[in-house]
Design a protein around this motif. Sequence first.
Motif, PDB file in Angstrom:
ATOM      1  N   ILE A  97       0.741  -1.640   0.071  1.00 29.05           N
ATOM      2  CA  ILE A  97       0.203   0.112  -0.135  1.00 29.05           C
ATOM      3  C   ILE A  97       0.573   1.138  -0.094  1.00 29.05           C
ATOM      4  N   ILE A  98       0.445   2.149  -0.898  1.00 31.86           N
ATOM      5  CA  ILE A  98       0.852   3.663  -0.446  1.00 31.86           C
ATOM      6  C   ILE A  98      -0.111   4.403  -0.138  1.00 31.86           C
ATOM      7  N   LEU A  99       0.146   5.200   0.915  1.00 32.29           N
ATOM      8  CA  LEU A  99      -0.768   6.241   1.345  1.00 32.29           C
ATOM      9  C   LEU A  99       0.193   7.226   0.994  1.00 32.29           C
ATOM     10  N   ILE A 100      -0.999   8.630   0.072  1.00 29.98           N
ATOM     11  CA  ILE A 100       0.027   9.532   0.002  1.00 29.98           C
ATOM     12  C   ILE A 100      -1.159  10.884   0.443  1.00 29.98           C
ATOM     13  N   ASN A 101      -0.496  12.016   0.993  1.00 29.48           N
ATOM     14  CA  ASN A 101      -1.368  13.385   1.261  1.00 29.48           C
ATOM     15  C   ASN A 101      -2.011  13.629  -0.264  1.00 29.48           C
ATOM     16  N   GLN A 102      -3.243  13.937  -0.489  1.00 30.32           N
ATOM     17  CA  GLN A 102      -3.993  14.654  -1.187  1.00 30.32           C
ATOM     18  C   GLN A 102      -3.528  15.068  -2.020  1.00 30.32           C
ATOM     19  N   HIS A 103      -3.064  16.266  -1.219  1.00 31.78           N
ATOM     20  CA  HIS A 103      -2.484  17.540  -1.374  1.00 31.78           C
ATOM     21  C   HIS A 103      -1.002  17.200  -2.635  1.00 31.78           C
ATOM     22  N   VAL A 104      -0.907  16.427  -1.822  1.00 31.19           N
ATOM     23  CA  VAL A 104       0.740  15.466  -2.796  1.00 31.19           C
ATOM     24  C   VAL A 104      -0.050  15.255  -3.742  1.00 31.19           C
ATOM     25  N   ALA A 105      -1.023  13.927  -3.967  1.00 29.54           N
ATOM     26  CA  ALA A 105      -1.553  13.695  -5.308  1.00 29.54           C
ATOM     27  C   ALA A 105      -2.007  14.548  -5.843  1.00 29.54           C
ATOM     28  N   GLU A 106      -2.138  15.449  -6.073  1.00 31.76           N
ATOM     29  CA  GLU A 106      -2.778  16.381  -7.071  1.00 31.76           C
ATOM     30  C   GLU A 106      -1.801  16.619  -7.375  1.00 31.76           C
ATOM     31  N   GLN A 107      -0.493  16.900  -7.502  1.00 30.01           N
ATOM     32  CA  GLN A 107       0.693  17.402  -7.918  1.00 30.01           C
ATOM     33  C   GLN A 107       1.273  16.444  -9.130  1.00 30.01           C
ATOM     34  N   ILE A 108       0.694  15.235  -8.910  1.00 28.65           N
ATOM     35  CA  ILE A 108       1.082  14.093  -9.243  1.00 28.65           C
ATOM     36  C   ILE A 108      -0.211  12.716  -9.934  1.00 28.65           C
ATOM     37  N   ARG A 109      -0.923  14.136 -10.756  1.00 25.25           N
ATOM     38  CA  ARG A 109      -2.504  13.245 -10.455  1.00 25.25           C
ATOM     39  C   ARG A 109      -2.418  12.254 -11.755  1.00 25.25           C
ATOM     40  N   GLU A 110      -1.385  12.833 -12.778  1.00 24.53           N
ATOM     41  CA  GLU A 110      -1.298  11.946 -14.408  1.00 24.53           C
ATOM     42  C   GLU A 110      -0.720  10.655 -13.752  1.00 24.53           C
ATOM     43  N   SER A 111       0.107  10.768 -13.098  1.00 28.46           N
ATOM     44  CA  SER A 111       0.955   9.252 -12.756  1.00 28.46           C
ATOM     45  C   SER A 111      -0.440   8.422 -12.155  1.00 28.46           C
ATOM     46  N   MET A 112      -0.829   9.011 -11.244  1.00 31.74           N
ATOM     47  CA  MET A 112      -0.661   8.000 -10.424  1.00 31.74           C
ATOM     48  C   MET A 112      -3.044   7.540 -11.011  1.00 31.74           C
ATOM     49  N   ASP A 113      -3.531   8.410 -11.710  1.00 32.18           N
ATOM     50  CA  ASP A 113      -3.860   7.876 -12.915  1.00 32.18           C
ATOM     51  C   ASP A 113      -3.427   6.894 -13.978  1.00 32.18           C
ATOM     52  N   GLU A 114      -2.326   6.800 -14.208  1.00 34.00           N
ATOM     53  CA  GLU A 114      -2.170   5.748 -15.109  1.00 34.00           C
ATOM     54  C   GLU A 114      -2.010   4.626 -14.391  1.00 34.00           C
ATOM     55  N   HIS A 115      -1.792   4.049 -12.917  1.00 32.63           N
ATOM     56  CA  HIS A 115      -1.275   2.927 -11.871  1.00 32.63           C
ATOM     57  C   HIS A 115      -2.689   2.409 -11.911  1.00 32.63           C
ATOM     58  N   GLU A 116      -2.933   1.217 -12.206  1.00 30.04           N
ATOM     59  CA  GLU A 116      -4.108   0.193 -12.671  1.00 30.04           C
ATOM     60  C   GLU A 116      -4.045  -0.901 -12.014  1.00 30.04           C
ATOM     61  N   ASP A 117      -2.416  -1.646 -11.544  1.00 34.53           N
ATOM     62  CA  ASP A 117      -2.569  -2.145 -10.830  1.00 34.53           C
ATOM     63  C   ASP A 117      -3.105  -2.862  -9.504  1.00 34.53           C
ATOM     64  N   ALA A 118      -3.397  -3.875  -8.819  1.00 36.98           N
ATOM     65  CA  ALA A 118      -4.279  -4.261  -7.819  1.00 36.98           C
ATOM     66  C   ALA A 118      -2.985  -3.465  -6.827  1.00 36.98           C
ATOM     67  N   PHE A 119      -1.531  -4.214  -6.912  1.00 37.24           N
ATOM     68  CA  PHE A 119      -0.089  -4.062  -6.240  1.00 37.24           C
ATOM     69  C   PHE A 119       0.713  -2.891  -6.099  1.00 37.24           C
ATOM     70  N   PRO A 120       0.908  -2.003  -5.648  1.00 39.44           N
ATOM     71  CA  PRO A 120       0.553  -1.374  -4.128  1.00 39.44           C
ATOM     72  C   PRO A 120      -1.014  -0.792  -5.205  1.00 39.44           C
ATOM     73  N   THR A 121      -1.513  -0.727  -3.936  1.00 39.67           N
ATOM     74  CA  THR A 121      -2.880   0.202  -3.989  1.00 39.67           C
ATOM     75  C   THR A 121      -2.247   1.533  -3.227  1.00 39.67           C
TER      76      THR A 121
END
Length: 123
Positions: free
Chosen positions: A70-94
């Motif tokens: 699992i990767i926990l990421i602060n939402q305001h940090v996730a906004e900075q790399i939203r494109e990469s986060m949306d590309e990740h579709e694998d179950a692991f790491p969640t």
Amino acid sequence: MAATSAAQYKDRFLIGVIGDEDSVTGLLLAGIGHIDAKQNKNFFIVDNKTSKQQIEEAFQAMLKRRDMAIILINQHVAEQIRESMDEHEDAFPTILEIPSKDHPYDPSKDSVLKRVQKLFGAD
């Protein structure tokens, strides 16, 4: 989403965290900290001097680890790399977005909730 067999996740035991100092420190105090033999950490602290590229590199490094569940990421940090986060579709790491002390959680920005809404046909 790729099918996942038991062999693909049996060695995944770590929780990673990318976030502000308070969030990371709290989770480290809770016992999630880990540094392997190659000095790879399962945590990354983001402050106002941290570049988008540094966040992206830390995120990609955690995605590649075979021991990360699992990767926990602060939402305001996730906004900075939203494109990469949306590309990740694998179950692991969640990947789970979490709030921080200074930035409240906004469900409308959460990529997991967006996928669930899409699955159930909600707008």
